[in-house]
Design a protein around this motif. Structure first.
Motif, short mmCIF file in Angstrom:
data_model
loop_
_atom_site.label_atom_id
_atom_site.label_comp_id
_atom_site.label_asym_id
_atom_site.label_seq_id
_atom_site.Cartn_x
_atom_site.Cartn_y
_atom_site.Cartn_z
N ILE A 23 43.16 -1.95 11.98
CA ILE A 23 44.04 -0.87 12.45
C ILE A 23 45.04 -1.43 13.46
O ILE A 23 46.23 -1.08 13.43
CB ILE A 23 43.21 0.25 13.09
N TYR A 24 44.58 -2.31 14.35
CA TYR A 24 45.46 -2.88 15.36
C TYR A 24 46.63 -3.62 14.74
O TYR A 24 47.73 -3.67 15.32
CB TYR A 24 44.70 -3.85 16.26
N LEU A 25 46.43 -4.22 13.58
CA LEU A 25 47.51 -4.95 12.93
C LEU A 25 48.69 -4.05 12.60
O LEU A 25 49.83 -4.52 12.51
CB LEU A 25 46.99 -5.62 11.65
N PHE B 191 37.78 5.46 18.19
CA PHE B 191 39.04 5.24 17.48
C PHE B 191 40.14 6.18 18.00
O PHE B 191 41.30 5.78 18.15
CB PHE B 191 38.84 5.46 15.99
N THR B 192 39.77 7.44 18.25
CA THR B 192 40.76 8.40 18.75
C THR B 192 41.28 8.00 20.12
O THR B 192 42.49 8.03 20.38
CB THR B 192 40.14 9.81 18.82
N ILE B 193 40.37 7.61 21.01
CA ILE B 193 40.78 7.16 22.35
C ILE B 193 41.69 5.95 22.25
O ILE B 193 42.74 5.88 22.91
CB ILE B 193 39.53 6.83 23.20
N SER B 194 41.31 4.98 21.44
CA SER B 194 42.07 3.73 21.35
C SER B 194 43.49 3.97 20.84
O SER B 194 44.46 3.47 21.41
CB SER B 194 41.35 2.73 20.44
N SER B 195 43.63 4.74 19.76
CA SER B 195 44.96 4.95 19.21
C SER B 195 45.84 5.73 20.18
O SER B 195 47.04 5.43 20.33
CB SER B 195 44.88 5.66 17.86
N GLU C 245 41.49 9.36 9.74
CA GLU C 245 41.81 10.61 10.45
C GLU C 245 41.66 10.49 11.96
O GLU C 245 42.46 11.05 12.71
CB GLU C 245 40.93 11.74 9.92
N SER C 246 40.63 9.80 12.44
CA SER C 246 40.43 9.73 13.88
C SER C 246 41.56 8.95 14.55
O SER C 246 41.98 9.28 15.67
CB SER C 246 39.08 9.08 14.20
N VAL C 247 42.07 7.92 13.87
CA VAL C 247 43.21 7.16 14.40
C VAL C 247 44.46 8.04 14.39
O VAL C 247 45.20 8.09 15.39
CB VAL C 247 43.43 5.88 13.58
N LEU C 248 44.69 8.75 13.30
CA LEU C 248 45.84 9.64 13.22
C LEU C 248 45.78 10.72 14.30
O LEU C 248 46.80 11.10 14.87
CB LEU C 248 45.90 10.30 11.84
N ALA C 249 44.57 11.21 14.59
CA ALA C 249 44.42 12.26 15.60
C ALA C 249 44.85 11.77 16.97
O ALA C 249 45.51 12.49 17.73
CB ALA C 249 42.97 12.75 15.63
N GLY C 250 44.47 10.53 17.32
CA GLY C 250 44.87 9.99 18.61
C GLY C 250 46.37 9.82 18.72
O GLY C 250 46.98 10.12 19.75
#
Length: 375
Positions: free
Chosen positions: A159-161, A63-67, A215-220
């Protein structure tokens, strides 16, 4: 030795050279964590027990990499064209995820049937990217064998949306306001998670719900926006400290402390790891090596197929050994099963990539404004 992949300010960023090879290496590491998590627990090794119990966090690294990468590519598209195409972003993500996901789920239903008779209902949940929501009521996907892990793809697509609209908010309001907004989202999710845990929400409700643990998405996103200028050693040190604290907690579904702090610590750990991998020459070189880039490039297939092939490999090894295989107690049996399962998974993902996924990827390029992969 490869030069570190530099993170520069949006004004300095060039349209060319968008491919960040270390991210592929990190994708493979994320898959390995999940792979160890889904292997049987080996009772006589603390390291392997820890890898099994905490390997779930590999999903957070994905998730972090993707965001991070989405903001990297959307910003390049914005600089090139003066805008971004939301519809083309959705088309790219749909074509990347959906074909393999749905065909694998259909194949598992056809080959193995539905143990509880709810297979078509679960297939509908997968098809509509709602499998994580269905999991609230039905638990992990036992209605279609070998597909329980596919809930993460529904989580991702939800998340992608939001990602393109979040990016547009960043471009409109600027870095400072955006980071403050992300801080507010973090505070909300933390409190909502604590309330949910306190009200007795059963696992895996919190685990599969994006707005309870983003959190992992926010971190990216934060990593891309901040573009660290400090020495990479600080990021590495932060990763090690966060990892130590993370491993001192129970899994997030086992205690209130684990639920409160596992997700933010995992996010800090992987934000530091991504930054270290992109800016540290020795790590950049290792992560950008041809084998790591190749394995990272087929990591989606690795993720989809491994859940089927781990038990298959254990069964095959047991057959070869006359039914004596016990990977949970014998180190020889564990590592033999591990090697066979990983080899079969790599072979399956390779065949899938060249026979199917690559064709879809070629069509997906029609919707790309910038090239984010290596030529």
């Amino acid at each position: 030795m490869n030069a570190p992949a530099k993170l520069v300010s949006p004004k300095q960023e060039q349209i060319g050279g968008l491919y960040l090879a270390p991210l592929d290496g990190l994708r493979f590491l994320a898959f390995l964590l999940v792979f160890f998590h889904h292997m049987p627990q080996f009772m006589h090794s603390q390291v392997l027990t820890t890898a099994h119990n905490y390997g779930w966090v590999g999903v957070e690294l994905f998730f972090t990499i993707s965001s991070f990468l989405f903001f990297h590519l959307l910003n390049a598209e914005f600089l090139k064209t003066g805008s971004i195409s939301v519809s083309r972003f959705f088309a790219r993500r749909f074509l990347r995820i959906y074909p393999l996901m749905i065909l694998f789920a259909i194949a598992m239903l056809v080959l193995y049937g539905s143990p509880d008779g709810n297979g078509y209902f679960r297939l509908l949940g997968i098809a509509l990217f709602l499998d994580n929501a269905v999991t609230w009521f039905k638990g992990y996907n036992g209605s279609i064998p070998n597909t329980a892990h596919l809930w993460t793809l529904s989580f991702e697509f939800q998340i992608y949306l939001l990602i393109p609209f979040v990016f547009l908010a960043y471009r409109r309001y600027g870095r400072t306001a955006f980071l403050v907004g992300m801080g507010a989202v973090f505070a909300y999710s933390f409190l909502a998670r604590m309330v949910s845990f306190g009200l007795g929400a059963q696992h895996p409700i919190v685990w599969v719900t994006p707005f309870l643990r983003p959190e992992s998405v926010l971190a990216g996103l934060a990593l891309y926006i901040v573009r660290p200028q400090w020495h990479w050693g600080l990021s590495l040190g932060g990763t090690l400290i966060a990892a130590t604290l993370f491993l001192s907690l129970t899994p997030p579904w086992a205690s209130s402390m684990g639920s409160a702090f596992s997700y933010p610590l995992g996010a800090l750990m992987f934000a530091g790891l991504v930054d270290t991998g992109l800016r540290t020459p020795v790590f950049t070189s290792a992560l950008s090596s041809a084998p790591m880039c190749y394995l990272g490039g087929i990591s989606y297939g690795l993720y989809v197929y491994h859940f089927l092939l781990i038990p298959y490999a254990i069964g095959r090894v047991a057959t070869m050994q006359g039914g004596a295989n016990d990977p949970s107690h014998s180190p020889g049996d564990y590592w033999l099963s591990w090697a066979v399962a990983l080899t079969l998974t790599v072979v399956a993902a390779t065949v899938s990539y060249y026979a199917f996924e690559k064709r879809i990827a070629q069509y997906k390029r029609r919707f790309e404004a910038v090239e984010g992969r290596s030529p």
